[in-house]
Design a protein around this motif. Sequence first.
Motif, PDB file in Angstrom:
ATOM      1  N   SER B   6       0.831  -1.195   0.000  1.00 33.90           N
ATOM      2  CA  SER B   6       0.000   0.000   0.000  1.00 33.90           C
ATOM      3  C   SER B   6       0.869   1.250   0.000  1.00 33.90           C
ATOM      4  CB  SER B   6      -0.892  -0.004   1.238  1.00 33.90           C
ATOM      5  OG  SER B   6      -0.072   0.183   2.377  1.00 33.90           O
ATOM      6  N   VAL B   7       0.255   2.337  -0.420  1.00 34.53           N
ATOM      7  CA  VAL B   7       0.921   3.651  -0.364  1.00 34.53           C
ATOM      8  C   VAL B   7       1.347   3.933   1.078  1.00 34.53           C
ATOM      9  CG1 VAL B   7       0.578   6.141  -0.577  1.00 34.53           C
ATOM     10  CG2 VAL B   7      -0.336   4.596  -2.323  1.00 34.53           C
ATOM     11  N   PHE B   8       0.466   3.589   2.003  1.00 31.09           N
ATOM     12  CA  PHE B   8       0.751   3.831   3.414  1.00 31.09           C
ATOM     13  C   PHE B   8       2.007   3.082   3.854  1.00 31.09           C
ATOM     14  CE2 PHE B   8      -0.547   2.850   8.000  1.00 31.09           C
ATOM     15  CZ  PHE B   8      -0.003   4.018   8.481  1.00 31.09           C
ATOM     16  N   GLN B   9       2.093   1.809   3.435  1.00 29.62           N
ATOM     17  CA  GLN B   9       3.274   1.022   3.801  1.00 29.62           C
ATOM     18  C   GLN B   9       4.542   1.642   3.207  1.00 29.62           C
ATOM     19  OE1 GLN B   9       3.218  -1.476   6.078  1.00 29.62           O
ATOM     20  NE2 GLN B   9       5.420  -1.175   5.941  1.00 29.62           N
ATOM     21  N   ASP B  13       7.798   2.969   5.299  1.00 28.22           N
ATOM     22  CA  ASP B  13       9.166   2.556   4.962  1.00 28.22           C
ATOM     23  C   ASP B  13      10.038   3.778   4.694  1.00 28.22           C
ATOM     24  OD1 ASP B  13       8.323  -0.015   5.203  1.00 28.22           O
ATOM     25  OD2 ASP B  13       8.325  -0.477   3.056  1.00 28.22           O
ATOM     26  N   GLY B  14       9.450   4.784   4.067  1.00 24.06           N
ATOM     27  CA  GLY B  14      10.194   6.020   3.793  1.00 24.06           C
ATOM     28  C   GLY B  14      10.623   6.708   5.082  1.00 24.06           C
ATOM     29  N   VAL B  15       9.723   6.713   6.061  1.00 21.72           N
ATOM     30  CA  VAL B  15      10.054   7.307   7.365  1.00 21.72           C
ATOM     31  C   VAL B  15      11.210   6.541   8.002  1.00 21.72           C
ATOM     32  CG1 VAL B  15       9.214   7.593   9.739  1.00 21.72           C
ATOM     33  CG2 VAL B  15       7.775   8.291   7.810  1.00 21.72           C
ATOM     34  N   SER B  16      11.109   5.222   7.967  1.00 17.35           N
ATOM     35  CA  SER B  16      12.146   4.383   8.552  1.00 17.35           C
ATOM     36  C   SER B  16      13.488   4.646   7.859  1.00 17.35           C
ATOM     37  CB  SER B  16      11.720   2.921   8.409  1.00 17.35           C
ATOM     38  OG  SER B  16      12.681   2.081   8.958  1.00 17.35           O
ATOM     39  N   GLN B  17      13.475   4.740   6.534  1.00 18.76           N
ATOM     40  CA  GLN B  17      14.714   5.003   5.801  1.00 18.76           C
ATOM     41  C   GLN B  17      15.299   6.364   6.187  1.00 18.76           C
ATOM     42  OE1 GLN B  17      16.580   2.918   3.869  1.00 18.76           O
ATOM     43  NE2 GLN B  17      18.035   4.623   4.069  1.00 18.76           N
ATOM     44  N   ALA B  71      -2.027  12.846   9.594  1.00 19.38           N
ATOM     45  CA  ALA B  71      -3.227  13.611   9.240  1.00 19.38           C
ATOM     46  C   ALA B  71      -3.978  12.970   8.069  1.00 19.38           C
ATOM     47  CB  ALA B  71      -2.847  15.052   8.891  1.00 19.38           C
ATOM     48  N   ARG B  72      -3.247  12.503   7.065  1.00 16.83           N
ATOM     49  CA  ARG B  72      -3.901  11.956   5.874  1.00 16.83           C
ATOM     50  C   ARG B  72      -4.368  10.525   6.066  1.00 16.83           C
ATOM     51  NH1 ARG B  72      -0.854  10.778   2.424  1.00 16.83           N
ATOM     52  NH2 ARG B  72       1.166  11.540   3.125  1.00 16.83           N
ATOM     53  N   GLN B  73      -3.542   9.712   6.721  1.00 19.49           N
ATOM     54  CA  GLN B  73      -3.837   8.277   6.788  1.00 19.49           C
ATOM     55  C   GLN B  73      -4.638   7.894   8.022  1.00 19.49           C
ATOM     56  OE1 GLN B  73      -3.128   6.248   4.337  1.00 19.49           O
ATOM     57  NE2 GLN B  73      -1.433   7.154   3.188  1.00 19.49           N
ATOM     58  N   GLN B  74      -4.659   8.805   9.012  1.00 17.65           N
ATOM     59  CA  GLN B  74      -5.385   8.539  10.249  1.00 17.65           C
ATOM     60  C   GLN B  74      -5.172   7.114  10.767  1.00 17.65           C
ATOM     61  OE1 GLN B  74      -9.244  10.478  10.173  1.00 17.65           O
ATOM     62  NE2 GLN B  74      -7.980  12.304  10.018  1.00 17.65           N
ATOM     63  N   PRO B  75      -3.920   6.779  11.001  1.00 13.72           N
ATOM     64  CA  PRO B  75      -3.619   5.426  11.474  1.00 13.72           C
ATOM     65  C   PRO B  75      -4.070   5.248  12.922  1.00 13.72           C
ATOM     66  CG  PRO B  75      -1.663   6.782  11.599  1.00 13.72           C
ATOM     67  CD  PRO B  75      -2.712   7.623  10.954  1.00 13.72           C
ATOM     68  N   VAL B  76      -4.340   4.004  13.291  1.00 14.57           N
ATOM     69  CA  VAL B  76      -4.662   3.712  14.687  1.00 14.57           C
ATOM     70  C   VAL B  76      -3.694   2.646  15.191  1.00 14.57           C
ATOM     71  CG1 VAL B  76      -7.090   4.358  14.565  1.00 14.57           C
ATOM     72  CG2 VAL B  76      -6.393   2.023  13.999  1.00 14.57           C
ATOM     73  N   ALA B  77      -3.833   2.361  16.484  1.00 11.59           N
ATOM     74  CA  ALA B  77      -3.069   1.281  17.129  1.00 11.59           C
ATOM     75  C   ALA B  77      -1.597   1.291  16.756  1.00 11.59           C
ATOM     76  CB  ALA B  77      -3.724  -0.054  16.813  1.00 11.59           C
ATOM     77  N   SER B  78      -1.104   0.158  16.257  1.00 11.01           N
ATOM     78  CA  SER B  78       0.351   0.004  16.140  1.00 11.01           C
ATOM     79  C   SER B  78       0.962   0.958  15.102  1.00 11.01           C
ATOM     80  CB  SER B  78       0.720  -1.447  15.837  1.00 11.01           C
ATOM     81  OG  SER B  78       0.313  -1.769  14.533  1.00 11.01           O
ATOM     82  N   ASP B  79       0.221   1.274  14.041  1.00 10.46           N
ATOM     83  CA  ASP B  79       0.779   2.190  13.040  1.00 10.46           C
ATOM     84  C   ASP B  79       0.930   3.605  13.612  1.00 10.46           C
ATOM     85  OD1 ASP B  79       1.037   0.285  11.053  1.00 10.46           O
ATOM     86  OD2 ASP B  79      -0.983   0.639  10.270  1.00 10.46           O
ATOM     87  N   LEU B  80      -0.072   4.040  14.353  1.00 17.75           N
ATOM     88  CA  LEU B  80       0.022   5.356  14.986  1.00 17.75           C
ATOM     89  C   LEU B  80       1.190   5.383  15.967  1.00 17.75           C
ATOM     90  CD1 LEU B  80      -0.935   8.201  15.609  1.00 17.75           C
ATOM     91  CD2 LEU B  80      -2.646   7.233  17.170  1.00 17.75           C
ATOM     92  N   ARG B  81       1.287   4.296  16.743  1.00 22.09           N
ATOM     93  CA  ARG B  81       2.365   4.212  17.725  1.00 22.09           C
ATOM     94  C   ARG B  81       3.741   4.263  17.041  1.00 22.09           C
ATOM     95  NH1 ARG B  81       1.193   3.458  23.108  1.00 22.09           N
ATOM     96  NH2 ARG B  81      -1.035   3.531  22.675  1.00 22.09           N
ATOM     97  N   ALA B  82       3.847   3.601  15.896  1.00 24.86           N
ATOM     98  CA  ALA B  82       5.119   3.596  15.162  1.00 24.86           C
ATOM     99  C   ALA B  82       5.457   5.004  14.682  1.00 24.86           C
ATOM    100  CB  ALA B  82       5.044   2.635  13.977  1.00 24.86           C
ATOM    101  N   LEU B  83       4.454   5.752  14.255  1.00 29.97           N
ATOM    102  CA  LEU B  83       4.714   7.108  13.748  1.00 29.97           C
ATOM    103  C   LEU B  83       5.068   8.064  14.883  1.00 29.97           C
ATOM    104  CD1 LEU B  83       1.973   7.138  10.982  1.00 29.97           C
ATOM    105  CD2 LEU B  83       4.436   7.458  10.590  1.00 29.97           C
ATOM    106  N   VAL B  84       4.367   7.933  16.008  1.00 29.52           N
ATOM    107  CA  VAL B  84       4.705   8.779  17.163  1.00 29.52           C
ATOM    108  C   VAL B  84       6.124   8.448  17.646  1.00 29.52           C
ATOM    109  CG1 VAL B  84       4.164   9.239  19.585  1.00 29.52           C
ATOM    110  CG2 VAL B  84       2.330   9.199  17.890  1.00 29.52           C
TER     111      VAL B  84
END
Lengths: 218, 218
Positions: B6-9, B13-17, B71-84
Amino acid sequence: MALIRSVFQEELDGVSQSLVDLAQMVSDSIHKATQSLISADLHLAEEVISYDGKIDNYQHELDSRIIDIIARQQPVASDLRALVTALRMSADLERMGDLAHHISKVARVRHPNSAVPNELHDTVRQMGIVAENIARKVATVIESRNTLLALEVEKDDDEMDKLHREVISVLTSSSWNKGVDSAIDLTLLGRYYERYADHAVSVARRVYFLVTGEYAPA
Amino acid sequence: MALIRSVFQEELDGVSQSLVDLAQMVSDSIHKATQSLISADLHLAEEVISYDGKIDNYQHELDSRIIDIIARQQPVASDLRALVTALRMSADLERMGDLAHHISKVARVRHPNSAVPNELHDTVRQMGIVAENIARKVATVIESRNTLLALEVEKDDDEMDKLHREVISVLTSSSWNKGVDSAIDLTLLGRYYERYADHAVSVARRVYFLVTGEYAPA
């Protein structure tokens, strides 16, 4: 007229209030840390050291709440930015608590002596007062979102830098006769107070940016 | 089978890189900062100091991107936690860049002399190597999410603490004859390297927590 405030607005206000609480906690902490240092008060030093655990827990609880609000409310734009900024402010405030804790650890390790020789008591006491006041002011800035007060915090930081330079100039003067151990203590203590004030400035700048959309003039 | 990511994934990955890039940038920075310090190399010190602005910009751009994804993807749970968590890791890494910058400023202010006397060259050089390697290891931890490697970072930090104690013990030994000015420099330098490693540990622990859902054993 929307006189009934939304649950979301209540939650944002709750976050803001918790940040105010944290700022007050770290203001109390640096006040006691300074006292423990000047008076070589072991009991007070221990109190600051164990209180730091409470500050850390308070911050963890706040951070979890903020992340939970983001997950449930899915805020965008300015609300999301305010919540992300709250996470950063809580990190700054928690770090201020750590620094008070570090100061009390220096007091503890030198007990029953004071880590601060007499000729530096006034300067270090003054650093403690500036630190305590800056944290209190930051609490008011968070609560009131007063940008003029946010700018004042930068001036308080200048005062801290001046006091810090005073400490270094005493340490490096030819009349310094307390040895290298004491110079090491005071170098670290000066650094801790300085960093404490830096984090306060960081919080004030974040509030300034949230309110005005612009960076505070340096 | 979802072979198309997905675009989100892709964005995650881009953030991680970008975090990996930041870790490599601050590893280069501390390597050069240590060289500038030991060799009293003004040119290299200036390079580290100006490079810090690039690191800051890189971090700001990354943070904006992370907030935009939330803001765009409105992730929840583990994805939100990963971004924070990514926001927190970028703050740790940016701070590591600041500390390399501080080290180079000490080199600059003492130029054309070295801020580090000969008898401490080996120890400080070793601190620089540990710091550089710990940041490189952190880059690998972020990329691979290897929890065993994340735990190794704690051991590297122990090595840094040992070297830091060595510096302090040289400063406080009766044979120290370089004066208080030099003791102040080395106290601060020791602190900068130690904090650098602390932030690396913080990043490694955050990765460990994201992967396992548990805090790394202290």
